[in-house]
Design an enzyme around this catalytic site. Structure first.
Site, PDB file in Angstrom:
ATOM      1  N   LYS A 172       0.779  -1.088   0.023  1.00 46.44           N
ATOM      2  CA  LYS A 172       0.042   0.106  -0.056  1.00 46.44           C
ATOM      3  C   LYS A 172       1.054   1.148   0.101  1.00 46.44           C
ATOM      4  CE  LYS A 172      -3.431   2.517   2.601  1.00 46.44           C
ATOM      5  NZ  LYS A 172      -4.678   2.509   3.732  1.00 46.44           N
ATOM      6  N   ASP A 219      -2.570   9.818   3.815  1.00 49.02           N
ATOM      7  CA  ASP A 219      -4.170   9.538   4.059  1.00 49.02           C
ATOM      8  C   ASP A 219      -5.034  10.551   5.086  1.00 49.02           C
ATOM      9  OD1 ASP A 219      -6.734   8.297   3.970  1.00 49.02           O
ATOM     10  OD2 ASP A 219      -6.220   6.773   5.141  1.00 49.02           O
ATOM     11  N   LYS A 226     -10.453  12.429   8.186  1.00 47.50           N
ATOM     12  CA  LYS A 226      -9.831  12.179   9.367  1.00 47.50           C
ATOM     13  C   LYS A 226      -9.912  13.362  10.604  1.00 47.50           C
ATOM     14  CE  LYS A 226      -7.003   8.191   7.815  1.00 47.50           C
ATOM     15  NZ  LYS A 226      -7.747   7.149   8.332  1.00 47.50           N
ATOM     16  N   ASP A 281       1.217   5.700   5.921  1.00 40.92           N
ATOM     17  CA  ASP A 281       0.186   5.053   5.201  1.00 40.92           C
ATOM     18  C   ASP A 281       0.572   4.338   3.873  1.00 40.92           C
ATOM     19  OD1 ASP A 281      -2.171   3.835   5.407  1.00 40.92           O
ATOM     20  OD2 ASP A 281      -3.184   5.157   4.187  1.00 40.92           O
ATOM     21  N   ASP A 285     -12.488   7.283   3.101  1.00 38.89           N
ATOM     22  CA  ASP A 285     -11.220   6.686   3.884  1.00 38.89           C
ATOM     23  C   ASP A 285     -10.893   5.382   3.759  1.00 38.89           C
ATOM     24  OD1 ASP A 285      -9.186   7.310   5.722  1.00 38.89           O
ATOM     25  OD2 ASP A 285     -10.629   7.308   7.434  1.00 38.89           O
ATOM     26  N   GLU A 316      -9.590   3.761   1.315  1.00 38.13           N
ATOM     27  CA  GLU A 316      -9.018   3.944   0.033  1.00 38.13           C
ATOM     28  C   GLU A 316      -8.152   3.045  -0.394  1.00 38.13           C
ATOM     29  OE1 GLU A 316      -7.981   5.417   2.670  1.00 38.13           O
ATOM     30  OE2 GLU A 316      -5.849   4.881   2.500  1.00 38.13           O
ATOM     31  N   ARG A 355      -8.080  -0.228  -0.041  1.00 38.27           N
ATOM     32  CA  ARG A 355      -8.408  -1.362  -0.894  1.00 38.27           C
ATOM     33  C   ARG A 355      -8.977  -1.039  -2.357  1.00 38.27           C
ATOM     34  NH1 ARG A 355     -13.020  -1.885   3.837  1.00 38.27           N
ATOM     35  NH2 ARG A 355     -11.310  -0.917   4.611  1.00 38.27           N
TER      36      ARG A 355
HETATM   37  N1  BES Z   1      -4.895   4.165   6.467  1.00 41.51           N
HETATM   38  C1  BES Z   1      -6.123   3.807   7.179  1.00 41.51           C
HETATM   39  C2  BES Z   1      -5.842   2.810   8.414  1.00 41.51           C
HETATM   40  C3  BES Z   1      -4.946   2.983   9.707  1.00 41.51           C
HETATM   41  C4  BES Z   1      -5.581   3.307  10.712  1.00 41.51           C
HETATM   42  C5  BES Z   1      -3.558   2.628   9.444  1.00 41.51           C
HETATM   43  C6  BES Z   1      -4.641   3.509  11.819  1.00 41.51           C
HETATM   44  C7  BES Z   1      -2.716   3.023  10.526  1.00 41.51           C
HETATM   45  C8  BES Z   1      -3.418   3.332  11.716  1.00 41.51           C
HETATM   46  C9  BES Z   1      -7.187   3.686   6.288  1.00 41.51           C
HETATM   47  O1  BES Z   1      -7.009   3.902   5.066  1.00 41.51           O
HETATM   48  C10 BES Z   1      -8.484   3.815   6.948  1.00 41.51           C
HETATM   49  O2  BES Z   1      -8.710   4.948   6.998  1.00 41.51           O
HETATM   50  N2  BES Z   1      -9.350   2.878   7.303  1.00 41.51           N
HETATM   51  C11 BES Z   1     -10.663   3.065   7.659  1.00 41.51           C
HETATM   52  C12 BES Z   1     -11.643   2.172   6.974  1.00 41.51           C
HETATM   53  C13 BES Z   1     -13.008   2.577   7.211  1.00 41.51           C
HETATM   54  C14 BES Z   1     -13.455   3.915   6.834  1.00 41.51           C
HETATM   55  C15 BES Z   1     -13.925   1.378   6.646  1.00 41.51           C
HETATM   56  C16 BES Z   1     -10.564   2.815   9.083  1.00 41.51           C
HETATM   57  O3  BES Z   1      -9.916   1.760   9.649  1.00 41.51           O
HETATM   58  O4  BES Z   1     -11.027   3.442  10.105  1.00 41.51           O
HETATM   59 ZN    ZN Z   2      -5.241   4.648   4.384  1.00 40.13          ZN
HETATM   60 MN    MN Z   3      -7.918   5.798   4.834  1.00 41.96          MN
END
Ligand code: BES
Ligand code: ZN
Ligand code: MN
Length: 498
Positions: free
Chosen positions: A268, A273, A280, A291, A350, A352, A354
Protein backbone atom coordinates in the site's frame (compact mmCIF):
# COMPACT_ATOMS: atom_id res chain seq x y z
CA UNK A 1 28.90 0.84 11.81
CA UNK A 2 30.95 -1.87 10.17
CA UNK A 3 30.51 -5.46 11.39
CA UNK A 4 33.42 -7.85 11.05
CA UNK A 5 34.77 -11.17 12.24
CA UNK A 6 37.78 -10.89 14.57
CA UNK A 7 39.98 -13.96 14.77
CA UNK A 8 41.24 -13.64 18.32
CA UNK A 9 40.39 -14.50 21.91
CA UNK A 10 38.26 -12.19 24.02
CA UNK A 11 41.04 -11.49 26.51
CA UNK A 12 43.39 -10.08 23.87
CA UNK A 13 41.14 -7.76 21.83
CA UNK A 14 41.45 -4.05 22.33
CA UNK A 15 38.28 -1.96 22.06
CA UNK A 16 36.19 0.58 23.98
CA UNK A 17 33.55 -1.95 25.00
CA UNK A 18 33.75 -5.75 25.12
CA UNK A 19 30.41 -7.55 25.32
CA UNK A 20 30.16 -10.85 27.20
CA UNK A 21 27.11 -12.69 28.54
CA UNK A 22 25.65 -14.74 31.35
CA UNK A 23 22.66 -17.07 31.64
CA UNK A 24 20.43 -16.87 34.71
CA UNK A 25 21.48 -18.98 37.71
CA UNK A 26 25.11 -19.26 36.56
CA UNK A 27 27.42 -18.33 39.47
CA UNK A 28 30.77 -19.17 37.87
CA UNK A 29 30.76 -18.35 34.16
CA UNK A 30 32.41 -20.73 31.67
CA UNK A 31 33.41 -20.32 28.02
CA UNK A 32 34.39 -16.88 26.76
CA UNK A 33 32.83 -15.01 29.68
CA UNK A 34 34.70 -17.38 32.02
CA UNK A 35 38.02 -16.62 30.34
CA UNK A 36 37.39 -12.89 30.76
CA UNK A 37 36.42 -13.46 34.41
CA UNK A 38 39.73 -15.24 35.07
CA UNK A 39 41.74 -12.54 33.28
CA UNK A 40 40.03 -9.99 35.56
CA UNK A 41 40.96 -11.98 38.70
CA UNK A 42 37.38 -13.31 39.09
CA UNK A 43 35.83 -9.85 39.25
CA UNK A 44 32.71 -11.05 37.40
CA UNK A 45 32.04 -14.09 39.60
CA UNK A 46 33.18 -12.79 42.97
CA UNK A 47 32.05 -9.17 42.64
CA UNK A 48 29.46 -8.54 39.89
CA UNK A 49 27.50 -11.74 40.52
CA UNK A 50 28.14 -12.38 44.20
CA UNK A 51 28.26 -8.86 45.68
CA UNK A 52 26.38 -6.73 43.13
CA UNK A 53 23.69 -9.35 42.64
CA UNK A 54 23.82 -9.57 38.83
CA UNK A 55 21.23 -12.23 38.00
CA UNK A 56 21.67 -12.75 34.26
CA UNK A 57 18.03 -11.85 33.54
CA UNK A 58 17.31 -11.22 29.86
CA UNK A 59 18.66 -7.79 28.83
CA UNK A 60 20.10 -7.05 32.31
CA UNK A 61 23.30 -5.05 31.82
CA UNK A 62 26.34 -4.36 33.99
CA UNK A 63 29.29 -2.15 32.98
CA UNK A 64 32.68 -2.96 34.42
CA UNK A 65 35.97 -1.08 33.80
CA UNK A 66 38.95 -3.39 33.29
CA UNK A 67 41.66 -1.06 34.69
CA UNK A 68 44.10 -2.32 32.08
CA UNK A 69 43.93 -5.98 33.12
CA UNK A 70 42.95 -6.82 29.55
CA UNK A 71 43.23 -4.59 26.44
CA UNK A 72 39.45 -3.90 26.31
CA UNK A 73 38.56 -0.70 28.14
CA UNK A 74 35.20 -1.74 29.58
CA UNK A 75 33.25 -4.96 29.90
CA UNK A 76 29.55 -4.93 29.14
CA UNK A 77 27.99 -7.98 30.76
CA UNK A 78 24.51 -8.82 29.46
CA UNK A 79 22.02 -11.34 30.79
CA UNK A 80 20.64 -13.97 28.40
CA UNK A 81 17.79 -15.03 30.70
CA UNK A 82 16.81 -18.62 31.51
CA UNK A 83 18.82 -21.10 29.44
CA UNK A 84 15.74 -23.30 28.91
CA UNK A 85 13.87 -20.35 27.33
CA UNK A 86 16.74 -19.34 25.08
CA UNK A 87 16.28 -19.27 21.29
CA UNK A 88 18.01 -17.40 18.42
CA UNK A 89 15.58 -14.44 18.56
CA UNK A 90 16.88 -13.62 22.05
CA UNK A 91 20.33 -12.99 20.54
CA UNK A 92 18.81 -10.41 18.20
CA UNK A 93 16.98 -8.73 21.08
CA UNK A 94 19.99 -8.65 23.38
CA UNK A 95 22.25 -7.39 20.58
CA UNK A 96 19.95 -4.44 19.93
CA UNK A 97 19.76 -3.42 23.59
CA UNK A 98 23.49 -3.82 24.08
CA UNK A 99 24.53 -1.80 21.03
CA UNK A 100 22.40 1.10 22.22
CA UNK A 101 23.99 0.90 25.65
CA UNK A 102 27.45 0.95 24.04
CA UNK A 103 26.35 3.95 21.98
CA UNK A 104 25.26 5.80 25.11
CA UNK A 105 28.69 5.09 26.60
CA UNK A 106 30.15 6.85 23.56
CA UNK A 107 31.98 3.73 22.41
CA UNK A 108 33.58 3.86 18.97
CA UNK A 109 34.93 0.32 18.83
CA UNK A 110 32.93 -2.61 20.17
CA UNK A 111 33.80 -6.30 20.35
CA UNK A 112 31.34 -9.05 21.19
CA UNK A 113 31.29 -12.68 22.14
CA UNK A 114 29.37 -14.91 19.69
CA UNK A 115 26.20 -15.15 21.82
CA UNK A 116 24.46 -18.52 21.71
CA UNK A 117 27.27 -20.55 20.18
CA UNK A 118 28.51 -21.86 23.54
CA UNK A 119 26.42 -24.02 25.86
CA UNK A 120 23.21 -23.04 24.02
CA UNK A 121 24.58 -24.85 20.96
CA UNK A 122 23.01 -22.64 18.28
CA UNK A 123 24.86 -22.82 14.97
CA UNK A 124 27.42 -20.04 14.43
CA UNK A 125 25.78 -18.83 11.19
CA UNK A 126 22.53 -18.09 12.96
CA UNK A 127 24.24 -16.57 16.02
CA UNK A 128 26.18 -14.14 13.84
CA UNK A 129 23.10 -13.36 11.74
CA UNK A 130 21.11 -12.50 14.86
CA UNK A 131 23.91 -10.32 16.23
CA UNK A 132 24.16 -8.42 12.94
CA UNK A 133 20.38 -7.98 12.63
CA UNK A 134 19.89 -6.84 16.21
CA UNK A 135 22.87 -4.51 16.22
CA UNK A 136 22.02 -2.79 12.93
CA UNK A 137 18.35 -2.43 13.87
CA UNK A 138 19.25 -1.13 17.36
CA UNK A 139 21.93 1.23 16.11
CA UNK A 140 19.60 2.88 13.56
CA UNK A 141 18.47 6.42 14.24
CA UNK A 142 16.54 8.73 11.90
CA UNK A 143 18.18 12.05 12.69
CA UNK A 144 18.58 13.71 9.29
CA UNK A 145 16.23 16.57 10.19
CA UNK A 146 17.96 17.38 13.50
CA UNK A 147 20.38 20.24 12.96
CA UNK A 148 22.13 19.68 16.29
CA UNK A 149 23.28 16.10 16.60
CA UNK A 150 23.47 14.41 20.01
CA UNK A 151 26.49 15.26 22.16
CA UNK A 152 28.66 18.34 22.00
CA UNK A 153 31.66 16.68 20.43
CA UNK A 154 29.60 15.60 17.45
CA UNK A 155 27.35 12.64 16.90
CA UNK A 156 27.81 9.45 18.89
CA UNK A 157 28.65 6.74 16.44
CA UNK A 158 30.00 3.23 16.66
CA UNK A 159 32.62 2.64 13.98
CA UNK A 160 33.18 -1.08 14.24
CA UNK A 161 31.49 -4.04 15.84
CA UNK A 162 33.70 -7.11 15.79
CA UNK A 163 32.46 -10.60 16.54
CA UNK A 164 35.33 -12.33 18.29
CA UNK A 165 35.82 -16.01 17.44
CA UNK A 166 39.03 -17.99 17.78
CA UNK A 167 37.63 -21.35 16.65
CA UNK A 168 38.55 -21.77 12.97
CA UNK A 169 35.72 -24.24 12.41
CA UNK A 170 33.19 -21.49 13.12
CA UNK A 171 34.76 -18.56 11.30
CA UNK A 172 33.38 -19.11 7.79
CA UNK A 173 29.84 -19.48 9.16
CA UNK A 174 30.22 -16.34 11.25
CA UNK A 175 31.21 -14.37 8.16
CA UNK A 176 28.21 -15.65 6.20
CA UNK A 177 25.90 -14.97 9.12
CA UNK A 178 27.14 -11.39 9.38
CA UNK A 179 26.45 -10.91 5.69
CA UNK A 180 22.94 -12.40 5.80
CA UNK A 181 21.98 -10.46 8.94
CA UNK A 182 23.37 -7.20 7.58
CA UNK A 183 21.40 -7.49 4.34
CA UNK A 184 18.12 -8.23 6.14
CA UNK A 185 18.64 -5.42 8.66
CA UNK A 186 19.56 -2.92 5.93
CA UNK A 187 16.35 -3.76 4.06
CA UNK A 188 14.41 -3.22 7.29
CA UNK A 189 16.10 0.12 7.97
CA UNK A 190 15.50 1.26 4.43
CA UNK A 191 11.78 0.74 4.97
CA UNK A 192 11.97 2.53 8.34
CA UNK A 193 13.60 5.58 6.74
CA UNK A 194 10.90 5.84 4.08
CA UNK A 195 8.21 5.71 6.76
CA UNK A 196 9.93 8.34 8.92
CA UNK A 197 10.18 10.76 5.99
CA UNK A 198 7.36 13.32 5.97
CA UNK A 199 4.69 13.24 3.26
CA UNK A 200 6.01 16.49 1.79
CA UNK A 201 9.21 14.62 1.01
CA UNK A 202 8.00 11.10 0.20
CA UNK A 203 5.41 11.81 -2.49
CA UNK A 204 4.30 9.20 -5.04
CA UNK A 205 6.95 10.65 -7.37
CA UNK A 206 9.64 10.20 -4.73
CA UNK A 207 8.59 6.58 -4.16
CA UNK A 208 8.88 6.03 -7.91
CA UNK A 209 12.32 7.64 -7.98
CA UNK A 210 13.45 5.45 -5.10
CA UNK A 211 12.21 2.32 -6.87
CA UNK A 212 13.96 3.35 -10.10
CA UNK A 213 17.24 3.83 -8.25
CA UNK A 214 17.43 0.22 -7.02
CA UNK A 215 20.14 -1.75 -8.77
CA UNK A 216 19.62 -5.20 -10.24
CA UNK A 217 15.89 -4.81 -10.97
CA UNK A 218 13.73 -3.85 -13.89
CA UNK A 219 11.43 -1.00 -12.99
CA UNK A 220 8.51 0.50 -14.88
CA UNK A 221 6.46 3.52 -13.82
CA UNK A 222 2.94 3.96 -15.16
CA UNK A 223 1.58 7.52 -15.29
CA UNK A 224 -1.99 8.75 -14.98
CA UNK A 225 -2.68 8.39 -18.73
CA UNK A 226 -1.41 4.79 -18.72
CA UNK A 227 -3.55 3.94 -15.73
CA UNK A 228 -6.58 5.54 -17.39
CA UNK A 229 -6.06 3.47 -20.52
CA UNK A 230 -5.83 0.28 -18.46
CA UNK A 231 -9.14 1.06 -16.78
CA UNK A 232 -7.90 1.35 -13.20
CA UNK A 233 -10.81 3.55 -12.18
CA UNK A 234 -10.77 2.57 -8.52
CA UNK A 235 -7.13 3.60 -8.10
CA UNK A 236 -7.61 6.74 -10.22
CA UNK A 237 -10.57 7.84 -8.09
CA UNK A 238 -8.52 7.76 -4.91
CA UNK A 239 -5.77 9.91 -6.45
CA UNK A 240 -8.13 12.56 -7.87
CA UNK A 241 -8.39 14.88 -4.87
CA UNK A 242 -4.64 15.51 -4.75
CA UNK A 243 -2.40 17.77 -6.81
CA UNK A 244 0.43 15.21 -6.48
CA UNK A 245 0.41 13.01 -9.59
CA UNK A 246 -0.09 9.27 -9.03
CA UNK A 247 2.71 6.82 -9.86
CA UNK A 248 2.07 3.14 -10.47
CA UNK A 249 5.33 1.36 -9.72
CA UNK A 250 6.24 -2.09 -11.05
CA UNK A 251 9.63 -3.52 -10.03
CA UNK A 252 10.78 -6.93 -11.16
CA UNK A 253 13.55 -9.24 -10.02
CA UNK A 254 14.49 -12.16 -12.26
CA UNK A 255 16.74 -14.95 -10.93
CA UNK A 256 19.70 -15.95 -13.06
CA UNK A 257 18.94 -19.69 -12.99
CA UNK A 258 15.72 -21.66 -13.19
CA UNK A 259 12.62 -19.80 -11.95
CA UNK A 260 11.21 -21.78 -9.01
CA UNK A 261 8.15 -19.62 -8.40
CA UNK A 262 6.61 -16.31 -9.45
CA UNK A 263 5.57 -14.08 -6.63
CA UNK A 264 3.96 -10.63 -6.49
CA UNK A 265 4.33 -8.38 -3.46
CA UNK A 266 1.87 -5.51 -3.44
CA UNK A 267 2.51 -2.69 -0.97
CA UNK A 268 0.00 0.00 0.00
CA UNK A 269 1.49 3.31 -1.12
CA UNK A 270 -0.83 6.04 0.13
CA UNK A 271 1.83 8.67 0.83
CA UNK A 272 -0.68 10.66 2.86
CA UNK A 273 -4.15 9.58 3.94
CA UNK A 274 -6.27 12.56 4.99
CA UNK A 275 -9.35 10.38 4.66
CA UNK A 276 -10.49 12.33 1.59
CA UNK A 277 -13.90 14.03 1.81
CA UNK A 278 -14.66 11.69 4.73
CA UNK A 279 -11.89 13.62 6.43
CA UNK A 280 -10.12 12.09 9.42
CA UNK A 281 -10.10 13.97 12.73
CA UNK A 282 -6.73 15.57 13.60
CA UNK A 283 -5.55 12.86 15.99
CA UNK A 284 -6.22 10.09 13.46
CA UNK A 285 -4.60 12.04 10.62
CA UNK A 286 -1.43 12.92 12.52
CA UNK A 287 0.61 9.86 11.55
CA UNK A 288 -0.90 9.22 8.13
CA UNK A 289 2.40 9.94 6.40
CA UNK A 290 2.97 6.31 7.39
CA UNK A 291 0.15 5.00 5.19
CA UNK A 292 2.82 4.00 2.69
CA UNK A 293 4.47 1.55 5.12
CA UNK A 294 3.45 -1.42 2.96
CA UNK A 295 5.17 0.12 -0.04
CA UNK A 296 8.20 0.98 2.12
CA UNK A 297 8.43 -2.70 3.06
CA UNK A 298 8.07 -3.67 -0.60
CA UNK A 299 10.90 -1.31 -1.60
CA UNK A 300 13.06 -2.51 1.31
CA UNK A 301 12.56 -6.13 0.23
CA UNK A 302 13.12 -5.47 -3.48
CA UNK A 303 16.26 -3.47 -2.74
CA UNK A 304 18.21 -6.48 -1.45
CA UNK A 305 17.11 -9.20 -3.88
CA UNK A 306 20.06 -8.68 -6.20
CA UNK A 307 22.32 -9.44 -3.22
CA UNK A 308 20.32 -12.32 -1.76
CA UNK A 309 19.78 -13.93 -5.18
CA UNK A 310 16.66 -15.98 -4.39
CA UNK A 311 15.44 -18.49 -6.98
CA UNK A 312 11.98 -16.91 -7.42
CA UNK A 313 10.81 -14.26 -9.86
CA UNK A 314 9.53 -11.42 -7.71
CA UNK A 315 7.32 -8.51 -8.70
CA UNK A 316 7.08 -5.47 -6.42
CA UNK A 317 3.91 -3.52 -7.16
CA UNK A 318 2.84 -0.17 -5.68
CA UNK A 319 -0.19 1.89 -6.73
CA UNK A 320 1.10 5.09 -5.15
CA UNK A 321 -0.98 8.25 -4.61
CA UNK A 322 -2.29 10.60 -1.95
CA UNK A 323 -5.82 10.51 -0.53
CA UNK A 324 -6.87 14.17 -0.34
CA UNK A 325 -10.17 16.12 -0.29
CA UNK A 326 -9.39 18.52 -3.16
CA UNK A 327 -12.07 19.87 -5.49
CA UNK A 328 -11.70 16.91 -7.87
CA UNK A 329 -11.90 14.41 -5.02
CA UNK A 330 -14.01 11.28 -5.37
CA UNK A 331 -17.18 11.38 -3.33
CA UNK A 332 -19.18 9.11 -1.08
CA UNK A 333 -21.81 7.48 -3.28
CA UNK A 334 -19.67 7.48 -6.42
CA UNK A 335 -19.65 4.22 -8.37
CA UNK A 336 -16.29 3.08 -9.75
CA UNK A 337 -15.50 0.37 -12.26
CA UNK A 338 -12.33 -1.49 -11.32
CA UNK A 339 -9.89 -2.88 -13.88
CA UNK A 340 -11.47 -6.34 -13.63
CA UNK A 341 -14.89 -4.91 -14.55
CA UNK A 342 -16.48 -5.13 -11.09
CA UNK A 343 -18.32 -2.04 -9.83
CA UNK A 344 -17.78 -0.52 -6.40
CA UNK A 345 -19.97 2.00 -4.63
CA UNK A 346 -17.92 4.37 -2.47
CA UNK A 347 -19.31 4.08 1.04
CA UNK A 348 -16.43 5.93 2.65
CA UNK A 349 -13.56 7.77 0.96
CA UNK A 350 -11.33 6.82 3.88
CA UNK A 351 -11.46 3.17 2.83
CA UNK A 352 -9.09 4.08 -0.01
CA UNK A 353 -6.34 1.48 0.36
CA UNK A 354 -8.56 -1.39 -0.73
CA UNK A 355 -9.63 0.61 -3.81
CA UNK A 356 -6.03 1.05 -4.93
CA UNK A 357 -5.47 -2.66 -4.20
CA UNK A 358 -8.48 -3.73 -6.27
CA UNK A 359 -6.62 -2.54 -9.36
CA UNK A 360 -3.11 -3.42 -8.19
CA UNK A 361 -4.18 -7.02 -7.49
CA UNK A 362 -5.74 -7.34 -10.94
CA UNK A 363 -2.56 -5.94 -12.49
CA UNK A 364 -0.55 -8.56 -10.55
CA UNK A 365 -2.79 -11.35 -11.92
CA UNK A 366 -1.92 -10.17 -15.41
CA UNK A 367 1.78 -10.72 -14.63
CA UNK A 368 0.99 -14.42 -14.46
CA UNK A 369 2.33 -14.94 -10.94
CA UNK A 370 1.77 -18.06 -8.82
CA UNK A 371 1.18 -16.22 -5.55
CA UNK A 372 0.22 -12.76 -4.34
CA UNK A 373 1.19 -11.28 -1.00
CA UNK A 374 -0.18 -7.85 -0.19
CA UNK A 375 0.98 -5.73 2.72
CA UNK A 376 -0.85 -2.64 3.94
CA UNK A 377 -1.67 -0.30 6.78
CA UNK A 378 -5.25 -1.12 5.87
CA UNK A 379 -7.56 -0.83 8.88
CA UNK A 380 -7.84 0.80 12.27
CA UNK A 381 -9.91 -2.27 13.16
CA UNK A 382 -6.79 -4.42 12.93
CA UNK A 383 -5.10 -2.15 15.47
CA UNK A 384 -8.11 -2.48 17.77
CA UNK A 385 -7.98 -6.28 17.45
CA UNK A 386 -4.24 -6.93 17.80
CA UNK A 387 -2.62 -3.72 19.00
CA UNK A 388 0.97 -3.04 18.01
CA UNK A 389 2.26 -6.52 18.83
CA UNK A 390 1.04 -8.46 15.82
CA UNK A 391 0.03 -7.87 12.22
CA UNK A 392 -3.19 -9.46 10.97
CA UNK A 393 -2.87 -12.05 8.24
CA UNK A 394 -5.69 -13.37 6.06
CA UNK A 395 -5.92 -15.18 2.76
CA UNK A 396 -7.32 -18.02 0.69
CA UNK A 397 -4.49 -20.53 1.08
CA UNK A 398 -3.68 -21.96 4.49
CA UNK A 399 -0.28 -23.30 3.43
CA UNK A 400 0.85 -19.86 2.30
CA UNK A 401 -0.53 -18.25 5.46
CA UNK A 402 1.22 -20.82 7.68
CA UNK A 403 4.50 -20.35 5.82
CA UNK A 404 4.28 -16.57 6.28
CA UNK A 405 3.45 -16.91 9.99
CA UNK A 406 6.53 -19.13 10.40
CA UNK A 407 8.74 -16.77 8.39
CA UNK A 408 7.56 -13.85 10.51
CA UNK A 409 8.39 -15.69 13.71
CA UNK A 410 11.86 -16.54 12.38
CA UNK A 411 12.36 -12.88 11.53
CA UNK A 412 11.35 -11.59 14.97
CA UNK A 413 7.89 -10.48 13.83
CA UNK A 414 4.41 -11.68 14.76
CA UNK A 415 1.57 -12.43 12.33
CA UNK A 416 -1.82 -13.49 13.70
CA UNK A 417 -4.47 -14.98 11.46
CA UNK A 418 -7.91 -13.37 11.22
CA UNK A 419 -10.87 -15.13 9.54
CA UNK A 420 -12.33 -14.47 6.09
CA UNK A 421 -15.75 -16.07 6.53
CA UNK A 422 -17.92 -15.88 3.41
CA UNK A 423 -20.71 -14.26 5.44
CA UNK A 424 -18.59 -11.12 5.91
CA UNK A 425 -19.51 -10.40 2.28
CA UNK A 426 -23.01 -9.42 3.41
CA UNK A 427 -21.41 -6.40 5.07
CA UNK A 428 -20.17 -4.94 1.80
CA UNK A 429 -23.36 -5.50 -0.24
CA UNK A 430 -24.38 -2.44 -2.22
CA UNK A 431 -27.91 -1.59 -3.37
CA UNK A 432 -26.73 -0.24 -6.71
CA UNK A 433 -23.31 -1.81 -7.47
CA UNK A 434 -21.49 -5.15 -7.15
CA UNK A 435 -20.14 -4.15 -3.73
CA UNK A 436 -19.32 -1.15 -1.59
CA UNK A 437 -15.91 -0.32 -0.16
CA UNK A 438 -16.77 -0.36 3.55
CA UNK A 439 -19.12 -2.18 5.88
CA UNK A 440 -20.31 -1.78 9.46
CA UNK A 441 -17.96 -1.16 12.37
CA UNK A 442 -17.73 -4.86 13.14
CA UNK A 443 -14.75 -7.01 12.07
CA UNK A 444 -13.28 -4.21 9.97
CA UNK A 445 -10.01 -6.01 9.24
CA UNK A 446 -11.88 -9.05 7.93
CA UNK A 447 -14.39 -7.09 5.82
CA UNK A 448 -11.43 -5.28 4.22
CA UNK A 449 -9.89 -8.69 3.55
CA UNK A 450 -13.12 -10.04 2.06
CA UNK A 451 -13.27 -6.98 -0.22
CA UNK A 452 -9.75 -7.70 -1.51
CA UNK A 453 -10.65 -11.35 -2.05
CA UNK A 454 -13.18 -10.21 -4.68
CA UNK A 455 -10.22 -9.24 -6.86
CA UNK A 456 -7.81 -12.18 -6.49
CA UNK A 457 -9.82 -14.48 -8.75
CA UNK A 458 -8.88 -17.63 -6.83
CA UNK A 459 -5.12 -17.09 -7.11
CA UNK A 460 -3.06 -18.11 -4.04
CA UNK A 461 -3.12 -14.99 -1.92
CA UNK A 462 -2.26 -13.65 1.54
CA UNK A 463 -3.05 -10.22 2.94
CA UNK A 464 -1.00 -8.71 5.77
CA UNK A 465 -2.50 -5.78 7.70
CA UNK A 466 0.34 -3.86 9.36
CA UNK A 467 -1.72 -0.85 10.53
CA UNK A 468 -0.72 -1.59 14.15
CA UNK A 469 2.85 -2.80 13.68
CA UNK A 470 4.34 -0.36 11.16
CA UNK A 471 4.82 2.35 13.76
CA UNK A 472 5.08 1.59 17.48
CA UNK A 473 4.94 3.98 20.42
CA UNK A 474 7.20 1.94 22.70
CA UNK A 475 10.06 -0.46 22.06
CA UNK A 476 9.21 -4.11 21.46
CA UNK A 477 12.11 -6.58 21.80
CA UNK A 478 14.89 -5.48 19.38
CA UNK A 479 12.77 -2.79 17.77
CA UNK A 480 13.03 0.74 19.23
CA UNK A 481 9.89 2.87 19.20
CA UNK A 482 8.95 4.52 15.90
CA UNK A 483 8.92 3.09 12.38
CA UNK A 484 9.62 -0.66 12.34
CA UNK A 485 9.92 -1.79 8.74
CA UNK A 486 7.09 -4.25 9.50
CA UNK A 487 6.89 -7.15 7.07
CA UNK A 488 10.39 -6.83 5.64
CA UNK A 489 12.02 -9.55 7.71
CA UNK A 490 8.97 -11.82 7.50
CA UNK A 491 8.63 -11.65 3.73
CA UNK A 492 12.38 -11.86 3.10
CA UNK A 493 12.51 -15.03 5.19
CA UNK A 494 9.58 -16.39 3.20
CA UNK A 495 11.36 -15.59 -0.08
CA UNK A 496 14.54 -17.27 1.20
CA UNK A 497 12.54 -20.39 2.11
CA UNK A 498 11.24 -20.91 -1.44
N1 BES B 1 -4.89 4.12 6.59
C1 BES B 1 -6.08 3.82 7.28
C2 BES B 1 -5.91 2.69 8.32
C3 BES B 1 -5.00 2.97 9.49
C4 BES B 1 -5.52 3.33 10.72
C5 BES B 1 -3.63 2.80 9.39
C6 BES B 1 -4.69 3.55 11.80
C7 BES B 1 -2.80 3.02 10.47
C8 BES B 1 -3.33 3.38 11.68
C9 BES B 1 -7.15 3.36 6.28
O1 BES B 1 -7.07 3.93 5.02
C10 BES B 1 -8.45 3.77 6.86
O2 BES B 1 -8.67 4.93 7.01
N2 BES B 1 -9.32 2.80 7.16
C11 BES B 1 -10.60 3.07 7.70
C12 BES B 1 -11.59 2.19 6.99
C13 BES B 1 -13.02 2.49 7.31
C14 BES B 1 -13.42 3.85 6.77
C15 BES B 1 -13.90 1.41 6.75
C16 BES B 1 -10.54 2.74 9.19
O3 BES B 1 -9.89 1.76 9.55
O4 BES B 1 -11.13 3.46 9.97
ZN1 ZN C 1 -5.24 4.55 4.40
MN1 MN D 1 -8.02 5.79 4.87
Amino acid sequence: MKIKLKKASLTEVSCDVLIVNLFEKVKIPGGGTGAVDKALDNLISSYVIKKEGFKGKLNEIYILPTHGKIPADKILLVGLGKSEEFEPGKIREVSSKVIRKALSLNAKTVCTILHGAGTAGINPFECAQMIAEGSIIGNYDFDKYKTKKDGEKGKKEIQTLEIVELDQAKQADVKKGIERGSIIARATNRARSLVYEPACEVTPAKLAETALSIEGLECKILEKEDVEKMGMQAYLAVSQGSSEPLKFIHMKYTPSGKIRKKLAIIGKGITFDSGGLDLKPASAMRMMKGDMSGSAATIGIMSVLAELKPGAEIHGIIAACENMPGSKAYKPGDVLKAMNGKTIEVDNTDAEGRLTFADAIHYALEQDVDEIIDIATLTGACVVALGQLAAGIMGNNQKLINALIDSAEKGGERFWQLPLYEEYKDDIKSDIADMKNAGSRYAGASTAGIFLKEFVNGKKWAHIDIAGTAYIDREIKEMPKGATGAGVRAILNYILSL
